[in-house]
Motif scaffolding. Structure first.
Motif, PDB file in Angstrom:
ATOM      1  N   GLN A 245       0.829  -1.205   0.000  1.00  0.00           N
ATOM      2  CA  GLN A 245       0.000   0.000   0.000  1.00  0.00           C
ATOM      3  C   GLN A 245       0.864   1.255   0.000  1.00  0.00           C
ATOM      4  OE1 GLN A 245      -3.432  -0.029  -0.117  1.00  0.00           O
ATOM      5  NE2 GLN A 245      -3.369   2.193  -0.358  1.00  0.00           N
ATOM      6  N   THR A 246       1.993   1.205   0.708  1.00  0.00           N
ATOM      7  CA  THR A 246       2.893   2.360   0.734  1.00  0.00           C
ATOM      8  C   THR A 246       3.462   2.639  -0.654  1.00  0.00           C
ATOM      9  OG1 THR A 246       3.509   1.874   3.029  1.00  0.00           O
ATOM     10  CG2 THR A 246       4.989   3.288   1.778  1.00  0.00           C
ATOM     11  N   ILE A 247       3.950   1.602  -1.310  1.00  0.00           N
ATOM     12  CA  ILE A 247       4.483   1.777  -2.669  1.00  0.00           C
ATOM     13  C   ILE A 247       3.379   2.205  -3.615  1.00  0.00           C
ATOM     14  CG2 ILE A 247       5.618   0.598  -4.596  1.00  0.00           C
ATOM     15  CD1 ILE A 247       6.958  -1.221  -2.536  1.00  0.00           C
ATOM     16  N   LEU A 248       2.189   1.612  -3.431  1.00  0.00           N
ATOM     17  CA  LEU A 248       1.048   1.982  -4.268  1.00  0.00           C
ATOM     18  C   LEU A 248       0.688   3.452  -4.077  1.00  0.00           C
ATOM     19  CD1 LEU A 248      -1.173   0.977  -6.204  1.00  0.00           C
ATOM     20  CD2 LEU A 248      -2.511   0.318  -4.199  1.00  0.00           C
ATOM     21  N   ASN A 249       0.661   3.918  -2.825  1.00  0.00           N
ATOM     22  CA  ASN A 249       0.358   5.329  -2.558  1.00  0.00           C
ATOM     23  C   ASN A 249       1.358   6.255  -3.237  1.00  0.00           C
ATOM     24  OD1 ASN A 249      -1.756   4.492  -0.959  1.00  0.00           O
ATOM     25  ND2 ASN A 249      -0.780   4.999   0.993  1.00  0.00           N
ATOM     26  N   LYS A 250       2.632   5.913  -3.100  1.00  0.00           N
ATOM     27  CA  LYS A 250       3.661   6.770  -3.695  1.00  0.00           C
ATOM     28  C   LYS A 250       3.605   6.751  -5.219  1.00  0.00           C
ATOM     29  CE  LYS A 250       7.019   6.748   0.092  1.00  0.00           C
ATOM     30  NZ  LYS A 250       7.113   8.209   0.180  1.00  0.00           N
ATOM     31  N   THR A 251       3.348   5.573  -5.787  1.00  0.00           N
ATOM     32  CA  THR A 251       3.250   5.473  -7.245  1.00  0.00           C
ATOM     33  C   THR A 251       2.034   6.239  -7.753  1.00  0.00           C
ATOM     34  OG1 THR A 251       4.243   3.270  -7.115  1.00  0.00           O
ATOM     35  CG2 THR A 251       3.194   3.865  -9.196  1.00  0.00           C
ATOM     36  N   ILE A 252       0.915   6.085  -7.044  1.00  0.00           N
ATOM     37  CA  ILE A 252      -0.301   6.812  -7.419  1.00  0.00           C
ATOM     38  C   ILE A 252      -0.084   8.315  -7.328  1.00  0.00           C
ATOM     39  CG2 ILE A 252      -2.620   7.374  -6.594  1.00  0.00           C
ATOM     40  CD1 ILE A 252      -2.667   4.923  -8.250  1.00  0.00           C
ATOM     41  N   MET A 253       0.598   8.764  -6.286  1.00  0.00           N
ATOM     42  CA  MET A 253       0.885  10.198  -6.143  1.00  0.00           C
ATOM     43  C   MET A 253       1.710  10.705  -7.318  1.00  0.00           C
ATOM     44  SD  MET A 253      -0.424  11.871  -3.581  1.00  0.00           S
ATOM     45  CE  MET A 253       0.703  13.261  -3.461  1.00  0.00           C
ATOM     46  N   ALA A 254       2.639   9.867  -7.790  1.00  0.00           N
ATOM     47  CA  ALA A 254       3.496  10.272  -8.912  1.00  0.00           C
ATOM     48  C   ALA A 254       2.712  10.392 -10.218  1.00  0.00           C
ATOM     49  CB  ALA A 254       4.639   9.274  -9.071  1.00  0.00           C
ATOM     50  N   TYR A 255       1.713   9.495 -10.401  1.00  0.00           N
ATOM     51  CA  TYR A 255       0.999   9.464 -11.684  1.00  0.00           C
ATOM     52  C   TYR A 255      -0.404  10.064 -11.611  1.00  0.00           C
ATOM     53  CZ  TYR A 255       4.650   6.397 -13.484  1.00  0.00           C
ATOM     54  OH  TYR A 255       5.858   5.874 -13.904  1.00  0.00           O
ATOM     55  N   GLY A 256      -0.985  10.181 -10.398  1.00  0.00           N
ATOM     56  CA  GLY A 256      -2.361  10.665 -10.310  1.00  0.00           C
ATOM     57  C   GLY A 256      -2.614  11.712  -9.240  1.00  0.00           C
ATOM     58  N   GLY A 257      -1.601  12.079  -8.442  1.00  0.00           N
ATOM     59  CA  GLY A 257      -1.750  13.107  -7.421  1.00  0.00           C
ATOM     60  C   GLY A 257      -2.716  12.720  -6.315  1.00  0.00           C
ATOM     61  N   ASP A 258      -3.199  13.731  -5.567  1.00  0.00           N
ATOM     62  CA  ASP A 258      -4.121  13.475  -4.456  1.00  0.00           C
ATOM     63  C   ASP A 258      -5.428  12.851  -4.933  1.00  0.00           C
ATOM     64  OD1 ASP A 258      -2.394  14.374  -2.511  1.00  0.00           O
ATOM     65  OD2 ASP A 258      -3.226  16.407  -2.426  1.00  0.00           O
TER      66      ASP A 258
END
Length: 463
Positions: free
Chosen positions: A256-269
């Motif tokens: 979930q941590t990696i997913l959150n960071k990856t999502i932030m990089a490609y999709g923001g908040d």
């Protein structure tokens, strides 16, 4: 005692239904609570609050991991000891596990309060989301001990043959939680702190109820102050068997941590809010399958301890069929009604709705095969085989999901994030099938040897 005789001799299909239905209802109510709570947060506070609960999710997953380390490990041992008619050993296991469910969460909460801001930033919080996430998780950590007791000891209740009471504890917690969430968020206007306080109060009430059941109630397994005295061989055995689900939850937290960071990089908040909704819906669909695995666990553990291997295999087979049926139903539901379901969370935010629907449909593309993997992995926990159980529990998150999550977005961007899940599911199911094939081939060989030994002992009498 009658319940034990039923487990030993009763119809497997009926027993699986009797044990699984309360577990399914219990976990489904808990999952529905998470859905409703996130809807309250989204509609009462906004998408930034959904993002905050998404950031908090890895921390809450670690809390659950500690409860599962003790709860699941002790439950498997209790079931096996009951199958062997060793009641005193079962009570010692329950007592040692209760002590661990108090001490380990306390240590975890101390670590969090010392390093709260760095931990939240590590788990993917932006500066905008950080105050909301901090307000939420600070309160959640105050209830970590009652939460662990409530979750962990409910498993003991199921192991001693009282699945309906275990279900009732989960239902009570969820109902209290939902009611308090609504009151605290809407009429009282406490915001995200209200959502956290609702959770903590509900966990505390059910923890007191569960403790009373074992110390003062009508439980078959009695926990006394003497049984709380730590015995290191028991502690190590509990932790070794419970390590598989513990490791799986820790892997979930890392994932979930990696997913959150990856999502932030490609999709923001906005992407962080979308993945929070997706994970809530995934939990809702998977939890009934987990309920079947929980219902099957005491049946598998008891009959394995009693060396009734035919009944062990029959329980697993019927559990896989039931789990797959539920997975197919969930898949059809998502593919057909994704948009109206997601719209419940988004408060008219069309961009959030569309982003979430696109991700959800891809993320759950191979849901029909997930039931096999969950039930199959649980089998090795139930029979006390931590190595195989750990391998299977970690296979999806560590061996497959995380590497794919690092690689695929480089080629497909945000769609690469969503495609990670079905590909990881396919690999994990293949590995589960291989380990189960070798396990049952070994078990069939053992049954043949035991049959020949019995016949050999009978030969002189026949003469």
């Amino acid at each position: 005692m009658a319940k034990n005789l039923d487990i030993r001799n009763g119809d497997i299909g009926k027993l699986l239904w009797e044990f699984s239905l309360p577990a399914i209802i219990g976990v489904l109510v808990s999952a529905l609570y998470n859905i409703i709570a996130r809807i309250f947060v989204g509609r009462g506070i906004g998408s930034v609050a959904i993002a905050a609960t998404t950031v908090a999710f890895p921390i809450m997953t670690i809390n659950i991991a500690v409860a599962m380390l003790i709860g699941v490990g002790a439950t498997a041992l209790i079931s096996i000891r009951l199958g062997q008619h060793k009641m005193r050993e079962a009570e010692k296991i329950a007592g040692n596990a209760t002590l661990l469910l108090i001490l380990l969460p306390l240590i975890l909460s101390c670590i969090y309060f010392l390093f709260s801001n760095p931990i939240l930033m590590l788990f993917g919080s932006s500066q905008e989301v950080l105050p909301y996430a901090r307000d939420y998780i600070h309160i959640i950590m105050l209830g970590i001990v009652p939460g662990a007791i409530s979750y962990g000891m409910s498993n003991f209740i199921r192991a001693e043959g009282n699945p309906r009471f275990a279900m009732l504890t989960q239902i009570v917690a969820a109902v209290i939680n939902v009611v308090l969430n609504y009151i605290f968020i809407f009429p009282l206007g406490w915001g995200i702190k209200g959502a956290a306080w609702g959770t903590v109060i509900a966990q505390t009430v059910t923890a007191i109820w569960v403790l009373h059941y074992f110390f003062k109630g009508n439980s078959r397994i009695k926990i006394s102050l003497n049984s709380l005295k730590p015995q290191w061989p028991i502690v190590l055995k509990i932790c070794s068997i419970g390590f598989a689900p513990f490791a799986m939850q820790i892997a979930n937290s890392i994932q979930q941590t990696i997913l959150n960071k990856t999502i932030m990089a490609y999709g923001g908040d906005l992407g962080l809010s979308a993945v929070g909704i997706i994970m809530s819906l995934a939990m809702l669909l998977i939890m009934p399958i987990v309920g079947i695995s929980q219902g099957a666990q005491p049946l598998i553990g008891f009959n394995y301890g009693a060396r009734q291997f035919d009944r062990v295999q029959e329980t697993l087979k019927k559990g896989i069929i039931a789990g797959t049926g539920l997975a197919i139903f969930g898949f059809i539901l998502i593919q057909t009604y994704a948009t109206p379901i997601v719209a419940l969370f988004s408060k008219g935010d069309t961009a959030l709705t569309q982003l979430t629907v696109d991700g959800l449909v891809i993320f759950m593309a191979l849901l029909p095969i997930v039931g096999f993997q969950i039930i199959g992995s649980n089998y090795f926990q139930a029979v006390g085989k931590p190595i195989q159980s750990t391998i299977l529990s970690l296979s999806r998150q560590v061996l497959f999901f995380i590497p794919l999550l690092i690689i695929l977005p480089n080629f497909w961007g945000l769609k690469g994030v969503w495609r990670t899940a079905p590909i990881a599911d396919a690999f994990a199911v293949t590995l589960t099938a291989l380990l189960l094939f070798f396990e049952f081939r070994r078990m069939n060989q053992k049954k043949s040897v035991e049959f020949e030994q019995v016949n050999h002992k009978l030969e002189p009498r026949l003469e």
